[in-house]
Design an enzyme around this catalytic site. Structure first.
Site, PDB file in Angstrom:
ATOM      1  N   ARG A   1       0.866  -0.647  -0.265  1.00 38.64           N
ATOM      2  CA  ARG A   1      -0.295   0.244  -0.449  1.00 38.64           C
ATOM      3  C   ARG A   1       1.036   1.295   0.560  1.00 38.64           C
ATOM      4  NH1 ARG A   1      -0.732   2.636   4.676  1.00 38.64           N
ATOM      5  NH2 ARG A   1      -0.654   0.646   5.706  1.00 38.64           N
TER       6      ARG A   1
ATOM      7  N   THR B   1      -4.475  -6.716   7.775  1.00 38.57           N
ATOM      8  CA  THR B   1      -5.775  -7.310   8.679  1.00 38.57           C
ATOM      9  C   THR B   1      -6.641  -8.184   8.307  1.00 38.57           C
ATOM     10  OG1 THR B   1      -7.051  -4.930   7.251  1.00 38.57           O
ATOM     11  CG2 THR B   1      -5.616  -4.727   9.287  1.00 38.57           C
TER      12      THR B   1
ATOM     13  N   ARG C   1      30.400 -20.266  24.534  1.00 37.40           N
ATOM     14  CA  ARG C   1      31.576 -20.749  24.611  1.00 37.40           C
ATOM     15  C   ARG C   1      32.523 -20.611  25.797  1.00 37.40           C
ATOM     16  NH1 ARG C   1      35.779 -20.487  19.417  1.00 37.40           N
ATOM     17  NH2 ARG C   1      35.677 -22.574  20.248  1.00 37.40           N
ATOM     18  N   HIS C   2      32.257 -22.963  25.781  1.00 35.83           N
ATOM     19  CA  HIS C   2      32.944 -23.122  27.294  1.00 35.83           C
ATOM     20  C   HIS C   2      34.447 -22.590  26.436  1.00 35.83           C
ATOM     21  CE1 HIS C   2      35.382 -25.826  24.492  1.00 35.83           C
ATOM     22  NE2 HIS C   2      34.369 -25.896  23.575  1.00 35.83           N
TER      23      HIS C   2
ATOM     24  N   ASN D   1      41.307 -27.462  22.158  1.00 34.25           N
ATOM     25  CA  ASN D   1      41.749 -26.578  21.696  1.00 34.25           C
ATOM     26  C   ASN D   1      42.859 -26.049  21.280  1.00 34.25           C
ATOM     27  OD1 ASN D   1      38.438 -24.914  23.540  1.00 34.25           O
ATOM     28  ND2 ASN D   1      38.133 -25.958  21.416  1.00 34.25           N
TER      29      ASN D   1
ATOM     30  N   ARG E   1      33.872 -29.988  29.231  1.00 33.28           N
ATOM     31  CA  ARG E   1      33.870 -28.277  28.944  1.00 33.28           C
ATOM     32  C   ARG E   1      33.076 -27.911  29.618  1.00 33.28           C
ATOM     33  NH1 ARG E   1      34.715 -31.154  24.572  1.00 33.28           N
ATOM     34  NH2 ARG E   1      33.606 -30.272  22.294  1.00 33.28           N
TER      35      ARG E   1
ATOM     36  N   GLU F   1      29.282 -30.621  21.148  1.00 35.50           N
ATOM     37  CA  GLU F   1      28.816 -30.156  20.247  1.00 35.50           C
ATOM     38  C   GLU F   1      28.966 -31.160  19.129  1.00 35.50           C
ATOM     39  OE1 GLU F   1      29.980 -28.059  17.659  1.00 35.50           O
ATOM     40  OE2 GLU F   1      31.920 -27.647  18.485  1.00 35.50           O
TER      41      GLU F   1
ATOM     42  N   TYR G   1      42.972 -30.715  11.822  1.00 32.99           N
ATOM     43  CA  TYR G   1      42.083 -30.338  10.731  1.00 32.99           C
ATOM     44  C   TYR G   1      43.531 -31.065   9.149  1.00 32.99           C
ATOM     45  CZ  TYR G   1      37.636 -28.740  12.339  1.00 32.99           C
ATOM     46  OH  TYR G   1      36.902 -28.102  12.654  1.00 32.99           O
TER      47      TYR G   1
ATOM     48  N   HIS H   1      28.677 -24.920  22.846  1.00 31.73           N
ATOM     49  CA  HIS H   1      30.277 -25.606  21.369  1.00 31.73           C
ATOM     50  C   HIS H   1      30.190 -24.726  20.422  1.00 31.73           C
ATOM     51  CE1 HIS H   1      31.141 -29.053  24.210  1.00 31.73           C
ATOM     52  NE2 HIS H   1      29.583 -28.921  24.210  1.00 31.73           N
TER      53      HIS H   1
ATOM     54  N   VAL I   1      27.207 -25.584  16.813  1.00 32.87           N
ATOM     55  CA  VAL I   1      26.358 -25.254  18.123  1.00 32.87           C
ATOM     56  C   VAL I   1      25.551 -23.682  18.023  1.00 32.87           C
ATOM     57  CG1 VAL I   1      24.354 -25.792  20.599  1.00 32.87           C
ATOM     58  CG2 VAL I   1      26.269 -26.974  19.405  1.00 32.87           C
TER      59      VAL I   1
ATOM     60  N   ARG J   1      26.208 -21.132  16.827  1.00 39.46           N
ATOM     61  CA  ARG J   1      26.297 -20.684  15.361  1.00 39.46           C
ATOM     62  C   ARG J   1      25.054 -21.294  15.180  1.00 39.46           C
ATOM     63  NH1 ARG J   1      32.479 -22.984  12.492  1.00 39.46           N
ATOM     64  NH2 ARG J   1      33.277 -21.185  12.422  1.00 39.46           N
TER      65      ARG J   1
END
Length: 735
Positions: A373, A424, A548-549, A555, A600, A621, A632, A687, A690, A692
């Protein structure tokens, strides 16, 4: 029109009418006993589309290990798919070895019972070796509301489900902290730890809705040109409340596959009460991605369908599987059409529901007729435009409503799933117009918001005048306020409550003192989830803290997953976090602290005193499967294909025998519902993956962005929830 059902949120009772089984769905659990993995061969199920994936063995659904020798697969069968053909098979999860299909004809499951003679599952490994295993089946018929709410066990009749003996939710009401207590040297000046958050501001929700497709807009608020205008449907100047509304012929109404009309409405549990300071916690919500062991398993020879609730965790996982297999593939289009007087929270409710459905992965868009509108006729329209005796205004409003409806239907035909139509829609004539436009194209559910609290209405009116683009050029607040009151009076003169079609009524849900939900002619899994979400949402302002923890030993080593303790640096953060919570929530004795079941997070929250602690397995996690405990670099070196697959699509990539981000989102849905239901502050210690996913829900971030959201250690994200939307503040307590 079907019969209705209602919940009074201030009451411990639920009233309902009709047959409990009508409109229900089958929760089916297939089990294989005493199977020990043979090399890389694991039990799978394949069969008729779409329930068991495909008759292609490479697309068979894997059974999950429930115990050392029991394997299970659970799923939901909608009423239009209650005949199912399937077989068991043994295959490797990576399809590198030939699969072994069970001997004999396909098994047939029909209407909750197995057909034909009962037999063991036989697998012929070679000419001399034949393996035999006992297979079991459990089939429960549940209403869509019970299914949507099944993660919340009934208050007294169902024990919390467990996996390998670990409770899905456990409560520690002890108010004692660690041995050392809080350190006076860690006293915090909270403001000095505030850091910049991602840019956010309070934006009028309607401005974030879809832009019209057929309007040429130059960016101003003085109107736009309409191209290919839809045929307008003129509404009478005055609606006779006593005259029966004429709607579409029910015999010609379109019913999408999977949206089964029912003459009765499913029931759902009363909203359960808060736990008290003594630790009495009646909400046994779970959200586990693993299937829970049911208390009773019916074997194939005498399997019968019973009206009992499935184990909570199993129902959630089964619902997730059903949603993936029976959702978008059903070519189902759902239109949620808002109804209500101005200043009743329609746009806020629509925006919140849109955010929830998008987060779950449903393609959802919010279409606001007020925005149409303003773009067509300009933003500075006086209350006279909305008078019932202004035929030009009535015609113009119907024109933009039809234009928005056309756009929504066109988007659905291009693949959209759920459209939220925000206006409405205050008369039966308008609603009948929309139903005729949707006939054969989408299923309409009306969502009516009613509020009888003068204080809340007054607050909403003032917020509307302050925030709405309709009054952006009005410098005199009092003049804008009086104009809006006259506009509201024009709507009240002709307002007709919904009594046609399928509908949900939210009555006094914004008061913070309970309320009532009424549903009529609602069936199907997704509508059930929507009702359950609306039952638990409210506008009470409160903060939610995500962190986070503290730094863990893994880590430090750069290893993913695991269940190690926190490092010395993590212990220091635990003390600072406890001091922060004590200072920030010193006047919030009803607050609670939620952690995962991994040590943790428990150790990080251990120093916090004075608040009950809740452990959720759903907050664990992301499961890294065979990669758990690796770095990694090790994954890149030893599993290069997995490394590259994850790099290409972190959202959908699933670790071997582990989880994907989409799996995490599915198991977090009960946590989101519980966070929406809470009226007191909640501190969530969890974690990276989670958090994120949780943060993406509150910030309305697209699914594809979730794996890349920054979630640093030793930082607290404060989410403020309230009537003006979601606001964010960040505190960095340590580097």
């Amino acid at each position: 029109m079907g019969t209705g059902s209602s919940i009074n949120l201030d009451s411990d009772t639920t009233s309902h009418t009709g047959d409990d089984d009508a409109g229900g769905q089958l929760y089916v659990s297939l089990k294989m006993e005493d199977y020990t993995p043979k090399g890389d061969l694991f039990p799978h199920v394949f069969g008729s589309v779409p329930l068991v994936g495909s008759w292609d063995p490479s697309k068979a659904l894997p059974m999950e290990r429930e115990s050392s020798s029991m394997w299970q697969l659970s799923f939901v069968v909608s009423p239009n798919h209650e005949t199912l053909d399937f077989k068991f098979l043994l295959k490797s999860k990576d399809n590198t070895q030939p699969c072994i299909v069970e001997e004999g004809p396909a098994r047939q499951f029909m209407g909750g019972a197995l057909q034909g003679i009962t037999r063991l599952a036989q697998f012929k490994l070679n000419a001399d070796v034949v393996l035999e295993y006992r297979v079991c089946i459990k089939a429960d018929r549940v209403s869509p509301f019970d299914l949507a709410a099944s993660w919340r066990a009934y208050q007294e009749n169902l024990e919390p489900s467990t996996v390998r003996g670990i409770p899905d939710v456990s409560i520690n009401s002890s108010h004692e902290g660690g041995e050392n207590g809080l350190s006076a040297s860690l006293d915090l000046d909270l403001e000095q730890y505030v850091i910049p958050a991602p840019p956010t501001s309070v934006v009028y929700a309607a401005n974030l809705t879809e832009n019209p497709r057929s309007l040429k807009y130059d960016g101003s608020d003085h109107g736009a040109e309409l191209t290919n205008p839809p045929p307008t449907i003129k509404e009478p100047e005055v609606v006779d409340p006593g005259k029966e509304a004429v709607g579409p012929d029910p015999a010609k109404m379109h019913h999408s596959t999977g949206m089964v009309e029912s003459k009765s409405v499913g029931t759902f549990s009363p909203v359960q009460k808060q736990y008290n300071d003594k630790g009495l916690f009646v909400d046994r919500g779970v959200g586990s991605y693993r299937l829970a062991k049911s208390a009773s398993v019916t074997s194939l020879p005498d399997s019968e369908s019973k009206n009992s609730m499935p184990a909570a965790a199993g129902a959630v996982a089964a619902a997730a599987v059903a949603d993936q297999m029976l959702g978008p593939k059903e070519d189902m289009h759902l239109a949620i059409v808002l109804v209500g007087l101005p200043a009743r929270g329609k746009t806020f409710t629509a925006a919140k529901l849109t955010r929830y459905l998008r987060w779950l992965g449903h393609d959802t868009k919010h279409f606001n007729v007020g925005k149409y509108r303003r773009l067509k006729h300009g933003a500075s329209l006086s209350a006279d435009f909305f008078r019932v005796d202004n035929p030009e205004g009535m015609e113009a409003r119907n024109e933009v409503a039809a234009l928005a409806m056309d756009d929504m239907i066109a988007w659905m035909q291009e693949g959209g799933q759920v459209g939220i139509f925000d206006a409405t829609n205050s008369t039966s004539n308008r609603r009948n117009m929309l139903m005729k436009m949707a006939e054969g194209k989408c299923k309409i559910i009306f969502l009516e918001t009613l509020c009888n609290d003068p204080k809340i209405i007054e607050r909403n009116i003032r917020l509307k005048v302050q925030q709405s683009p309709d009054y952006a050029e009005e410098t005199d607040f009092e003049a804008g306020y009086q104009d809006f009151k006259m506009r509201l009076d024009n709507y009240e003169k002709v307002y007709e409550p919904v009594n046609e079609g399928s509908y949900i009524k939210m009555i006094d849900m914004a008061s913070g003192k309970g309320g009532q939900i009424q549903v009529n002619n609602i069936s199907g899994y997704l509508p059930g989830r929507i009702v359950f979400f609306l039952v638990n949402t409210h506008l009470t302002p409160r903060p939610i803290f995500l962190t986070r923890h503290g730094e863990s030993r893994d880590n430090v080593r750069g290893r993913i997953g695991g269940d190690t303790v926190i490092s010395e640096k993590g212990e220091l953060y635990a003390k600072k976090l406890a001091n922060f919570v004590e200072k920030r929530l010193k006047n919030e004795r009803a607050a609670s602290v939620w952690t995962s079941t991994l040590q943790r997070t428990i150790l990080t929250a251990n120093q916090i005193v004075g608040f009950p602690k809740v452990q959720w397995r759903a907050l664990d996690e992301i499961n890294a499967g065979v990669c758990d405990g690796m770095t990694y670099e090790e994954i890149k070196k030893n599993m290069p294909e997995e490394y590259e697959s994850r790099k290409k699509d972190k959202l959908r990539y699933r670790y071997p025998r582990g989880e994907s981000y989409l799996d995490v989102i599915q198991r977090l849905e009960p946590v989101i519902i519980e966070l929406e239901r809470q009226r007191a502050p909640v501190v969530v210690v969890s974690h990276q993956a989670v958090l994120r996913a949780l943060y993406a829900y509150f910030a309305d971030r697209p699914l594809k962005e979730i794996p890349h959201i920054e979630m640093p250690l030793h930082t607290i994200i404060e989410i403020q929830m309230g009537v003006t939307g979601v606001q964010e503040k960040r505190y960095k307590l340590m580097d």
